[in-house]
Scaffold this motif. Structure first.
Motif, PDB file in Angstrom:
ATOM      1  N   ILE A  15       8.990  -1.350  71.215  1.00 32.08           N
ATOM      2  CA  ILE A  15       9.126   0.021  71.696  1.00 32.08           C
ATOM      3  C   ILE A  15       8.740   0.069  73.170  1.00 32.08           C
ATOM      4  CG2 ILE A  15       8.193   2.364  71.469  1.00 32.08           C
ATOM      5  CD1 ILE A  15       7.775   1.732  68.503  1.00 32.08           C
ATOM      6  N   GLN A  17       8.385   3.012  75.082  1.00 36.09           N
ATOM      7  CA  GLN A  17       8.232   4.404  75.432  1.00 36.09           C
ATOM      8  C   GLN A  17       7.457   4.591  76.741  1.00 36.09           C
ATOM      9  OE1 GLN A  17       5.679   4.890  71.762  1.00 36.09           O
ATOM     10  NE2 GLN A  17       4.843   6.482  73.044  1.00 36.09           N
ATOM     11  N   ASP A  18       6.558   3.655  77.083  1.00 37.38           N
ATOM     12  CA  ASP A  18       5.777   3.785  78.304  1.00 37.38           C
ATOM     13  C   ASP A  18       6.327   2.928  79.430  1.00 37.38           C
ATOM     14  OD1 ASP A  18       2.929   3.874  76.181  1.00 37.38           O
ATOM     15  OD2 ASP A  18       3.925   5.556  77.140  1.00 37.38           O
ATOM     16  N   SER A  42       9.011  10.852  83.059  1.00 41.57           N
ATOM     17  CA  SER A  42      10.317  10.200  83.000  1.00 41.57           C
ATOM     18  C   SER A  42      11.033  10.424  84.327  1.00 41.57           C
ATOM     19  CB  SER A  42      11.155  10.774  81.851  1.00 41.57           C
ATOM     20  OG  SER A  42      11.480  12.114  82.108  1.00 41.57           O
ATOM     21  N   VAL A  60      14.479   6.226  79.860  1.00 40.59           N
ATOM     22  CA  VAL A  60      13.413   5.918  78.923  1.00 40.59           C
ATOM     23  C   VAL A  60      14.072   5.327  77.689  1.00 40.59           C
ATOM     24  CG1 VAL A  60      11.520   6.851  77.533  1.00 40.59           C
ATOM     25  CG2 VAL A  60      12.031   7.847  79.767  1.00 40.59           C
ATOM     26  N   TYR A  62      13.639   3.596  73.685  1.00 40.95           N
ATOM     27  CA  TYR A  62      12.835   3.475  72.475  1.00 40.95           C
ATOM     28  C   TYR A  62      13.582   2.528  71.547  1.00 40.95           C
ATOM     29  CZ  TYR A  62      10.490   4.793  68.089  1.00 40.95           C
ATOM     30  OH  TYR A  62       9.809   4.771  66.913  1.00 40.95           O
ATOM     31  N   VAL A  67      16.868   6.926  75.406  1.00 40.76           N
ATOM     32  CA  VAL A  67      16.419   8.109  74.675  1.00 40.76           C
ATOM     33  C   VAL A  67      17.215   9.332  75.105  1.00 40.76           C
ATOM     34  CG1 VAL A  67      14.475   9.691  74.343  1.00 40.76           C
ATOM     35  CG2 VAL A  67      14.107   7.210  74.270  1.00 40.76           C
ATOM     36  N   ASP A  75       9.434  16.732  72.027  1.00 44.82           N
ATOM     37  CA  ASP A  75       9.160  15.477  72.691  1.00 44.82           C
ATOM     38  C   ASP A  75      10.050  14.422  72.045  1.00 44.82           C
ATOM     39  OD1 ASP A  75       7.618  12.735  72.585  1.00 44.82           O
ATOM     40  OD2 ASP A  75       6.893  13.801  74.354  1.00 44.82           O
ATOM     41  N   SER A  76      10.972  13.866  72.814  1.00 44.05           N
ATOM     42  CA  SER A  76      11.996  12.991  72.243  1.00 44.05           C
ATOM     43  C   SER A  76      11.404  11.746  71.582  1.00 44.05           C
ATOM     44  CB  SER A  76      12.997  12.582  73.322  1.00 44.05           C
ATOM     45  OG  SER A  76      13.669  13.706  73.835  1.00 44.05           O
ATOM     46  N   ILE A  77      10.420  11.127  72.220  1.00 38.80           N
ATOM     47  CA  ILE A  77       9.813   9.923  71.650  1.00 38.80           C
ATOM     48  C   ILE A  77       9.118  10.256  70.333  1.00 38.80           C
ATOM     49  CG2 ILE A  77       8.059   8.137  71.968  1.00 38.80           C
ATOM     50  CD1 ILE A  77      10.496   7.645  73.637  1.00 38.80           C
ATOM     51  N   LYS A  81      10.092   8.782  66.550  1.00 41.18           N
ATOM     52  CA  LYS A  81       9.134   8.128  65.659  1.00 41.18           C
ATOM     53  C   LYS A  81       9.189   8.745  64.263  1.00 41.18           C
ATOM     54  CE  LYS A  81       5.680   6.537  69.022  1.00 41.18           C
ATOM     55  NZ  LYS A  81       4.272   6.669  69.474  1.00 41.18           N
ATOM     56  N   HIS A 156      17.900   4.144  66.351  1.00 41.31           N
ATOM     57  CA  HIS A 156      17.061   5.336  66.293  1.00 41.31           C
ATOM     58  C   HIS A 156      17.124   6.035  64.933  1.00 41.31           C
ATOM     59  CE1 HIS A 156      17.058   5.838  70.980  1.00 41.31           C
ATOM     60  NE2 HIS A 156      16.326   4.826  70.565  1.00 41.31           N
TER      61      HIS A 156
END
Length: 340
Positions: A15, A17-18, A42, A60, A62, A67, A75-77, A81, A156
């Motif tokens: 992942i 995400q960061d 982002s 971004v 994932y 994303v 919040d997309s992330i 999840k 996803h």
């Protein structure tokens, strides 16, 4: 999720995400545009083609895939999840498609086939659209078999999709018709500067929008199918469904494991005509959190025809798009499109 010797891109990648990186894109005039900072750290790409802000690439990823921004309130992330961890049922059906390939139409037809009636579903398909569900626990309240839908890439979708062998109904549409329909859909939230010419130029620019383009979506689906040859997938071409809907509904019934008569398939076809579907949709209300996004309403049904691209594309635009398709063909086009 069961392990496979070969995985489609992003299936088991770390992942990210960061891991947010500034990238650039080169537009049709050869200018390179750097990303601009966006919400939550982002980065938003500069927007020379005047696309709606919420469809621009966020840079971004994932699970190895870009994303998509679902709504401003989500919040997309975090939403991804939740989607990845959803508990699936072995009799679930997911309608998977790039946007504007007939998801609303097939969702209504499939619900009628499974219920054995031609009654319209009282709620819009957005209530079962994985990326737009505000409360995922609401899915647990749905009777089996559930008809879910999504425009997300496989990486996803719920992890249990493979383990449970969830049936996938994959919709495919002529790339130019798909593009025209997507333009009109996005134009509902865009400025007057978002012309069709700007849309074409941005759409065929790699990395300009968060969804990339239809050919990338088709490629990742083909990669998933190659890596999971036993997974139940039915490919439905929009053009085939328009040409012979009754036969396609008979095949769809067999795919989801129900017995139905040709007469009933004819009744479903009649009930799901474009004009009747458009009328039925007027009585449905979007989930409350989406009403804030589409404050002026959301128009889903426009024409629903095959070949409308010929009324929209100029010769120059068609040639530009053909060159784009030729570049995609070099990467491998996984599906035989219906070009009529």
């Amino acid at each position: 999720m069961s392990s496979q010797s070969e995985k489609p891109p992003g299936d088991n990648l770390p992942i990210k995400q960061d891991n947010i990186e500034a990238t650039s894109c080169q537009t049709m005039d050869g200018t390179t545009h750097l990303n601009n900072p966006g919400p939550s750290g982002s980065r938003r790409r500069s927007n020379p083609y005047c696309f709606p802000e919420n469809v621009l690439c966020q840079d971004v990823t994932y699970n190895g895939v870009a994303v998509t921004q679902f709504t401003a309130a989500m919040d997309s992330i975090a939403q991804l999840k939740i989607i990845r961890s959803l508990l699936m049922r072995s009799d679930d059906v997911i309608i998977a498609a790039f946007p504007k390939c007939g998801t609303h139409w097939v969702s209504e037809m499939l619900n009628m086939l499974l219920s054995g009636t031609t009654d319209y579903v009282t709620r819009p398909k957005e209530f079962e659209m994985l990326e737009l569900i505000e409360d995922a626990t609401a899915l647990d309240q749905l009777d089996s078999p559930r008809v879910l839908n999504s425009h997300l890439y496989i990486a996803h979708l719920p992890e249990q999709l493979v383990e449970k062998k969830v049936k996938l109904v994959h919709l495919i549409r002529h790339p130019k018709d798909c593009a025209v329909s997507l333009y009109h859909h996005w134009k509902q939230r865009a400025s007057e500067k978002f012309t069709f010419d700007n849309f074409i130029k941005g759409y065929i620019t790699e990395g300009y929008t968060d969804r990339s383009h239809q050919l990338d979506y088709l490629r990742q689906m083909a990669q998933f199918e190659d890596a999971n040859p036993d997974h139940p997938i039915m490919h439905i071409h929009y053009e085939d469904l328009k040409r012979d809907p009754v036969s396609m509904l008979e095949a769809l019934s067999q795919f989801v494991g129900i017995q139905t008569s040709r007469k009933f398939c004819e009744e479903v076809t009649s009930a799901c005509s474009f004009d009747k579907m458009k009328q039925a949709d007027k009585t449905r209300e979007l989930p409350q959190h989406l009403n804030k996004v589409f404050s002026k309403g959301l128009k889903i049904y426009r024409k629903g025809v095959v070949g409308d691209w010929k009324n929209m594309f100029t010769v120059a635009q068609s040639e530009m798009f053909d060159q784009f398709l030729a570049r995609q063909e070099e990467k491998g086009l996984p599906n035989n499109f219906r070009w009529q």
